[in-house]
Design a protein around this motif. Structure first.
Motif, mmCIF file in Angstrom:
data_model
loop_
_atom_site.group_PDB
_atom_site.id
_atom_site.type_symbol
_atom_site.label_atom_id
_atom_site.label_comp_id
_atom_site.label_asym_id
_atom_site.label_seq_id
_atom_site.Cartn_x
_atom_site.Cartn_y
_atom_site.Cartn_z
ATOM 1 N N LYS A 1 0.877 -1.153 0.032
ATOM 2 C CA LYS A 1 0.039 -0.017 0.111
ATOM 3 C C LYS A 1 0.742 1.290 0.146
ATOM 4 C CE LYS A 1 -4.379 -1.830 1.725
ATOM 5 N NZ LYS A 1 -4.982 -1.454 0.543
ATOM 6 N N ALA A 2 2.006 1.378 0.617
ATOM 7 C CA ALA A 2 3.094 2.360 0.556
ATOM 8 C C ALA A 2 3.540 2.585 -0.795
ATOM 9 C CB ALA A 2 4.207 2.178 1.646
ATOM 10 N N GLN A 3 3.583 1.368 -1.525
ATOM 11 C CA GLN A 3 4.235 1.651 -3.030
ATOM 12 C C GLN A 3 2.985 2.208 -3.754
ATOM 13 O OE1 GLN A 3 5.446 -2.072 -4.088
ATOM 14 N NE2 GLN A 3 6.954 -2.163 -2.584
ATOM 15 N N GLU A 4 2.000 1.950 -3.649
ATOM 16 C CA GLU A 4 0.604 2.273 -4.388
ATOM 17 C C GLU A 4 0.337 3.647 -3.950
ATOM 18 O OE1 GLU A 4 -2.353 -0.155 -3.018
ATOM 19 O OE2 GLU A 4 -1.798 -1.847 -4.413
ATOM 20 N N LEU A 5 0.487 4.208 -2.808
ATOM 21 C CA LEU A 5 0.591 5.436 -2.482
ATOM 22 C C LEU A 5 1.540 6.523 -3.073
ATOM 23 C CD1 LEU A 5 -0.419 5.703 1.384
ATOM 24 C CD2 LEU A 5 -1.650 6.762 -0.748
ATOM 25 N N ALA A 6 2.712 6.010 -3.235
ATOM 26 C CA ALA A 6 3.933 6.832 -3.664
ATOM 27 C C ALA A 6 3.381 6.746 -5.337
ATOM 28 C CB ALA A 6 5.242 5.932 -3.644
ATOM 29 N N LEU A 7 3.031 5.940 -5.684
ATOM 30 C CA LEU A 7 2.749 6.044 -7.445
ATOM 31 C C LEU A 7 1.643 6.756 -7.528
ATOM 32 C CD1 LEU A 7 3.404 4.822 -10.004
ATOM 33 C CD2 LEU A 7 1.600 2.843 -9.491
ATOM 34 N N ALA A 8 0.490 6.673 -6.772
ATOM 35 C CA ALA A 8 -0.576 7.586 -6.980
ATOM 36 C C ALA A 8 -0.306 9.093 -6.705
ATOM 37 C CB ALA A 8 -1.814 7.006 -5.968
#
Length: 549
Positions: free
Chosen positions: A203-210
């Motif tokens: 989820k941290a990676q997805e946030l960084a991408l978003a």
């Protein structure tokens, strides 16, 4: 005959017990030197014969071995807690020094009765205890009403300390396997203490991408705030309560991450290893450090169990929780301490808010609740402000009472609870800031500080008295349970503000429910006399704590 038993450290052994008549101070027995091995049986024998009030500096050194041996103490006078109360109470007849409750476990120096203003430390020799107790008795007010109230507060606080020890010893029933399963489902496999669990890392990676911010650490408020600003969100902070006001898929992602991150850090595997033993959660409760009299917890987050965690708070087979809380407690407390007859009439039925609806003072129960809390806590904006104005018109005596408390706070004065717990006056630094307003900015700051302090003192007179009612309620429930002979099977296992959780056999739950309601009635009468307002309680019976909420 009323007896008091001083429980002190024996310099040549384990414990000294000095049993005296409370009125004459004459010894009822020769001074008792007790070994560690004989301690519990000796205390139990004295308790059974004399039922004294046990005077001890703290509970921490004495209660664990007594509880392990199943010894019940009916009454106590915990000198450290009493000293803090007496030091701060405006009802006290003379000034006495404070006790350092925050660091008291490390103190070794002896009590110096002459150094009244030096913030001394205290030892727990018999001489120290008797000197300290004598000083506290001498500082009680001469006025009989004030004296009775302050003594009740000290005794209730002391019994509360016994209850805290009993809850810590018993622990709260916990489904450890269910908790581990929840962590695996929500967070993924267990990792080292300093790494993110797999699902949280994803989820941290997805946030960084978003947020188009490679390498973003969403646990850093500064980094997350900067990324949100870059993405066009004009937020002042990344606190959950502020983000929840924004309806956007990206914000929902952040809130979900925060929820899982909080689960991992506050109630993850490391927490479970540390605080749950043999399927019981053993938090450490702390009394006397919160100015209003509310309890705190030292580690374990006992007073902040999120809903996701409550589902794993479960009893074993054949047992259940009985969860009770005071209904609309703070408005009823305000009715009592202000002696507002109209508000007392409103609270004469179980649902005070329904009375407000029937009287057409509000349109919905939510309006009633928000409006009442607004006038207690000093809010005043929006719809709650309009409702507050209507309530102020209907209950002028109660509203005048909290307004006077607010005015005292704005002027830097202290206030007190019904029984005499004191909110100290403002310190010299605060008073100096109120006086030194040479420019517009300093005047605005002074005005804001005065309003904030007024809201605090307005809240204090109600909240601190509600905490006193809860202490007395718990004390009565504990006594009634012991009288019924249920102490070994019905135990209080949790407490948060005005909610008590008991654990008992299934077959005793209905009787315990009635006992708890009766204890609430007795608590009102103990504080406010025969004319006490109505203090109903809501009670839920369930083997799962989440279902009882």
């Amino acid at each position: 005959m009323s007896a008091i038993a001083f429980l002190a450290t024996d310099p040549d052994g384990y414990a000294l017990i000095d049993l005296r008549d409370h009125g004459s101070a004459q010894r009822l027995r020769p001074l008792v030197h007790v070994s560690r091995e004989d301690f519990a049986t000796t205390v139990a024998s004295i308790e059974a014969e004399f039922e004294p009030r046990w005077a001890m500096l703290r509970t921490s050194g004495w209660m664990p071995p007594l509880l392990s041996a199943g010894v019940y103490l009916a009454k106590a006078h915990v000198l450290s807690l009493a000293q803090r109360i007496m030091h701060r109470s405006p009802l006290a007849g003379k000034q006495i020094p404070d006790f350092d409750l925050e660091h008291s476990e490390t103190t070794t120096e002896h009590f110096n009765q002459d150094a009244l203003f030096d913030a001394p430390t205290f030892g727990d020799s018999l001489e120290d205890l008797i000197q300290l107790y004598t000083q506290q008795r001498q500082a009680l007010p001469q006025d009989p009403v004030a004296r009775k109230r302050l003594e009740l507060l000290i005794h209730a606080e002391s019994v509360g300390a016994l209850i805290a020890c009993e809850m810590e010893h018993a622990g709260l029933s916990w489904d450890e396997a269910g908790h581990r399963a929840l962590l695996r489902e929500q967070l993924g496999e267990r990792v080292s203490e300093y790494a993110r669990p797999p699902k949280l890392a994803l989820k941290a990676q997805e946030l960084a991408l978003a947020l188009k911010t490679p390498g973003l650490n969403p646990d850093s408020p500064q980094e997350l705030l900067k990324a949100l600003h870059k993405a066009g969100f004009a937020v002042r902070s990344v606190r959950a309560w502020e983000l929840e006001q924004i309806k956007h898929p990206l914000i929902e992602q952040i809130l979900e991450y925060k929820k899982l991150s909080r689960l991992a850090s506050a109630h993850g595997d490391v927490w479970l290893d540390q605080w749950v033993k043999n399927s019981r959660f053993h938090p450490h409760y702390v009394l006397g450090t919160v100015v209003s009299g509310r309890w705190a917890a030292s580690g374990g987050g006992a007073l902040q169990l999120p809903h996701a965690i409550r589902q794993v708070v479960r009893t074993g087979p054949g047992r259940t929780f009985v969860v009770a809380d005071g209904r609309q407690l703070e408005p009823r407390i305000l009715a009592a301490i202000s002696n507002d007859q109209q508000l007392q009439q409103a609270g004469a039925q179980d649902d005070l808010y329904q009375w407000l609806l029937d009287a057409k003072l509000v349109s919905t129960r939510q309006e009633a609740k928000l409006g009442m809390l607004s006038v207690i806590y000093g809010g005043g904006g929006g719809a709650s402000g309009a409702v507050g104005a209507a309530l102020t018109k209907s209950f002028p005596t109660a509203m005048r009472f909290v307004e006077q408390a607010a005015t005292a706070g704005q002027q830097g004065e202290g206030v007190r609870s019904f029984l005499g717990r004191g909110c100290p006056p403002a310190d010299e630094q605060w008073m100096r800031a109120q006086r030194d307003t040479a420019d517009e900015a300093s005047q605005r700051a002074a005005d804001a500080a005065a309003r904030a302090r007024g809201r605090f003192t307005r809240n204090f007179v109600v909240q601190s008295t509600a905490a006193e009612w809860a202490l007395v309620w718990m004390g009565h429930a504990r006594h009634l349970i012991h009288q019924a002979g249920w102490s070994e099977v019905c135990r209080q296992v949790f407490f948060v503000h005005d909610e008590i959780v008991f654990e008992c056999p299934n077959e005793l739950a209905d009787q315990l429910q009635r006992l708890i309601a009766h204890a609430a009635l007795l608590a009102g009468r103990t504080l406010f006399g025969a004319a006490s307002p109505h203090f109903p309680v809501s009670v839920a019976i369930s083997s799962n704590y989440a279902d009882a909420k």
